[in-house]
Design a protein around this motif. Structure first.
Motif, PDB file in Angstrom:
ATOM      1  N   LYS A 214       0.829  -1.213   0.000  1.00 19.53           N
ATOM      2  CA  LYS A 214       0.000   0.000   0.000  1.00 19.53           C
ATOM      3  C   LYS A 214       0.865   1.266   0.000  1.00 19.53           C
ATOM      4  CE  LYS A 214      -3.877  -2.238   2.360  1.00 19.53           C
ATOM      5  NZ  LYS A 214      -4.788  -2.224   3.549  1.00 19.53           N
ATOM      6  N   ASN A 215       1.836   1.279  -0.933  1.00 17.44           N
ATOM      7  CA  ASN A 215       2.732   2.431  -1.075  1.00 17.44           C
ATOM      8  C   ASN A 215       3.513   2.725   0.204  1.00 17.44           C
ATOM      9  OD1 ASN A 215       2.103   3.058  -3.814  1.00 17.44           O
ATOM     10  ND2 ASN A 215       0.186   4.010  -3.134  1.00 17.44           N
ATOM     11  N   GLY A 216       3.809   1.674   0.949  1.00 13.75           N
ATOM     12  CA  GLY A 216       4.588   1.833   2.165  1.00 13.75           C
ATOM     13  C   GLY A 216       3.775   2.103   3.417  1.00 13.75           C
ATOM     14  N   LEU A 217       2.457   2.096   3.292  1.00 13.04           N
ATOM     15  CA  LEU A 217       1.602   2.492   4.413  1.00 13.04           C
ATOM     16  C   LEU A 217       0.963   1.314   5.158  1.00 13.04           C
ATOM     17  CD1 LEU A 217      -0.209   5.482   2.688  1.00 13.04           C
ATOM     18  CD2 LEU A 217       1.535   5.637   4.482  1.00 13.04           C
ATOM     19  N   GLN A 221      -0.681   1.480   8.893  1.00 13.07           N
ATOM     20  CA  GLN A 221      -2.129   1.293   9.041  1.00 13.07           C
ATOM     21  C   GLN A 221      -2.427   0.210  10.083  1.00 13.07           C
ATOM     22  OE1 GLN A 221      -4.955   2.643   7.034  1.00 13.07           O
ATOM     23  NE2 GLN A 221      -6.131   1.656   8.677  1.00 13.07           N
ATOM     24  N   THR A 222      -1.720  -0.915  10.004  1.00 14.13           N
ATOM     25  CA  THR A 222      -1.934  -2.018  10.938  1.00 14.13           C
ATOM     26  C   THR A 222      -1.593  -1.614  12.365  1.00 14.13           C
ATOM     27  OG1 THR A 222      -1.487  -3.669   9.219  1.00 14.13           O
ATOM     28  CG2 THR A 222      -1.261  -4.375  11.515  1.00 14.13           C
ATOM     29  N   ARG A 246       3.594  12.330   5.409  1.00 14.07           N
ATOM     30  CA  ARG A 246       2.950  13.073   6.489  1.00 14.07           C
ATOM     31  C   ARG A 246       1.435  13.172   6.315  1.00 14.07           C
ATOM     32  NH1 ARG A 246       4.324  19.339   8.332  1.00 14.07           N
ATOM     33  NH2 ARG A 246       2.577  19.582   9.778  1.00 14.07           N
ATOM     34  N   PRO A 247       0.928  13.625   5.171  1.00 17.80           N
ATOM     35  CA  PRO A 247      -0.530  13.743   5.046  1.00 17.80           C
ATOM     36  C   PRO A 247      -1.243  12.394   5.166  1.00 17.80           C
ATOM     37  CG  PRO A 247       0.581  14.982   3.313  1.00 17.80           C
ATOM     38  CD  PRO A 247       1.621  14.118   3.954  1.00 17.80           C
ATOM     39  N   ALA A 248      -0.659  11.349   4.553  1.00 15.40           N
ATOM     40  CA  ALA A 248      -1.300  10.038   4.586  1.00 15.40           C
ATOM     41  C   ALA A 248      -1.338   9.471   6.005  1.00 15.40           C
ATOM     42  CB  ALA A 248      -0.557   9.078   3.656  1.00 15.40           C
ATOM     43  N   ARG A 251      -3.959  11.280   8.016  1.00 16.59           N
ATOM     44  CA  ARG A 251      -5.316  10.832   7.648  1.00 16.59           C
ATOM     45  C   ARG A 251      -5.630   9.480   8.279  1.00 16.59           C
ATOM     46  NH1 ARG A 251      -3.972  13.006   2.526  1.00 16.59           N
ATOM     47  NH2 ARG A 251      -3.381  10.927   1.769  1.00 16.59           N
ATOM     48  N   ILE A 252      -4.655   8.571   8.250  1.00 16.23           N
ATOM     49  CA  ILE A 252      -4.858   7.245   8.836  1.00 16.23           C
ATOM     50  C   ILE A 252      -5.174   7.360  10.322  1.00 16.23           C
ATOM     51  CG2 ILE A 252      -3.678   5.107   9.500  1.00 16.23           C
ATOM     52  CD1 ILE A 252      -2.179   5.278   6.813  1.00 16.23           C
ATOM     53  N   PHE A 253      -4.351   8.088  11.045  1.00 21.17           N
ATOM     54  CA  PHE A 253      -4.533   8.189  12.492  1.00 21.17           C
ATOM     55  C   PHE A 253      -5.830   8.916  12.844  1.00 21.17           C
ATOM     56  CE2 PHE A 253       0.258   7.811  13.704  1.00 21.17           C
ATOM     57  CZ  PHE A 253       0.233   6.500  13.256  1.00 21.17           C
ATOM     58  N   GLU A 254      -6.138   9.970  12.136  1.00 20.75           N
ATOM     59  CA  GLU A 254      -7.372  10.714  12.418  1.00 20.75           C
ATOM     60  C   GLU A 254      -8.601   9.872  12.098  1.00 20.75           C
ATOM     61  OE1 GLU A 254      -6.755  14.217  10.144  1.00 20.75           O
ATOM     62  OE2 GLU A 254      -5.471  15.190  11.657  1.00 20.75           O
TER      63      GLU A 254
END
Length: 280
Positions: A214-217, A221-222, A246-248, A251-254
């Motif tokens: 997932k593009n390094g995310l 995310q997990t 940073r933006p991604a 967004r994940i945490f929020e």
């Protein structure tokens, strides 16, 4: 036979095409082969080097010419002014990760006996630094790789860190709810198709510690999702990530319900570390 000065000159010339610091690399390799400090090389430049020490140096030089990282050749890497044992089973600790430690320590009062988890500990550099800087805390350092945990165990013994405990685990799946006051991680965050994975030192490092789907995310995310269950109310999650993530990450945490999501930049002004608080 050759003198120390001749070997330094020959090594520097040979490494000029593969290293940004050929003189330093050569000094480190020769000092390691001779089991002497670097100052010895300059104090005794005309001293002759004989086998088996000469052969040892040439073997190290050849491995460096093939791109193998200096840290793996020496078996050590400095982090937070301490020496840590490393080998090819673990990621080499990097200076930018000291930013992660700095902001993690800022969340831990000096005399507060909190419980911390370091996920994907690798060499154990982060966990051990936290445990040594905050002797009153307890740190659970996890990794799914037994080879990595063997390296971390060596470092725990070297630094006599009795408050750092190693555990084989896949992120947080093995832990009970509300277990930790703080969770820290430098997870894999490079996209699998990133061309940088095939360049320089990272070619020799464990791919599982570098790249994530997932593009390094995927790992971020997990970890974010699992940490909600394992953090105590008011606990903190703090992670390292790529400069362009940073933006991604925010967004994940929020989206997962975290509050006080804050990003910190490294010395090059690159966004590098994000922390978030779990209040539910």
């Amino acid at each position: 036979m050759a003198t120390i000065a001749q070997l330094l000159r020959q090594g520097s010339q040979a490494l000029a095409s593969v290293s940004q610091s050929p003189n330093l690399d050569t000094e480190l390799l020769l000092a390691h082969a001779l089991n002497k400090p670097r100052a010895h090389l300059h104090a005794w430049p005309e001293k002759r080097v004989e086998d088996p020490l000469l052969s040892c140096f040439h073997q190290l030089l050849q491995r460096r010419l093939q791109g193998e990282p200096i840290a793996y050749l020496l078996g050590t890497k400095e982090f937070w002014s301490r020496e840590f044992y490393v080998n090819s089973a673990v990621l080499i600790p990097r200076p930018e990760t000291e930013l992660l430690v700095e902001h993690t320590l800022a969340l831990i009062p000096k005399d507060c006996p909190v419980l911390v988890a370091d996920l994907g500990t690798g060499s154990g550099a982060i966990a051990l630094t936290l445990g040594l800087e905050r002797p009153n805390i307890q740190v659970v350092a996890t990794d799914r790789s037994l080879k990595a945990l063997k390296v971390a165990s060596e470092n725990v013994q070297r630094h006599r860190a009795n408050n750092v405990h190693l555990c084989q685990a896949n992120w947080l799946s093995s832990f009970r709810p509300s277990s930790f006051d703080l969770i820290v991680s430098n997870p894999p965050y490079i996209a699998p198709d990133d061309p940088h994975l095939n360049r320089g030192d990272v070619r020799f490092e464990p791919r599982s510690a570098l790249a994530a789907d997932k593009n390094g995310l995927a790992a971020l995310q997990t970890i974010g999702a699992q940490a909600r269950r394992c953090l105590k109310p008011g606990g903190w999650l703090i992670v390292e990530h790529g400069w362009d993530q940073r933006p991604a990450v925010a967004r994940i945490f929020e989206s997962l319900g975290y509050q006080e999501v804050t990003c910190f930049s490294d010395w090059q002004n690159h966004p590098r570390v994000t922390r978030a608080q779990w209040s539910s």
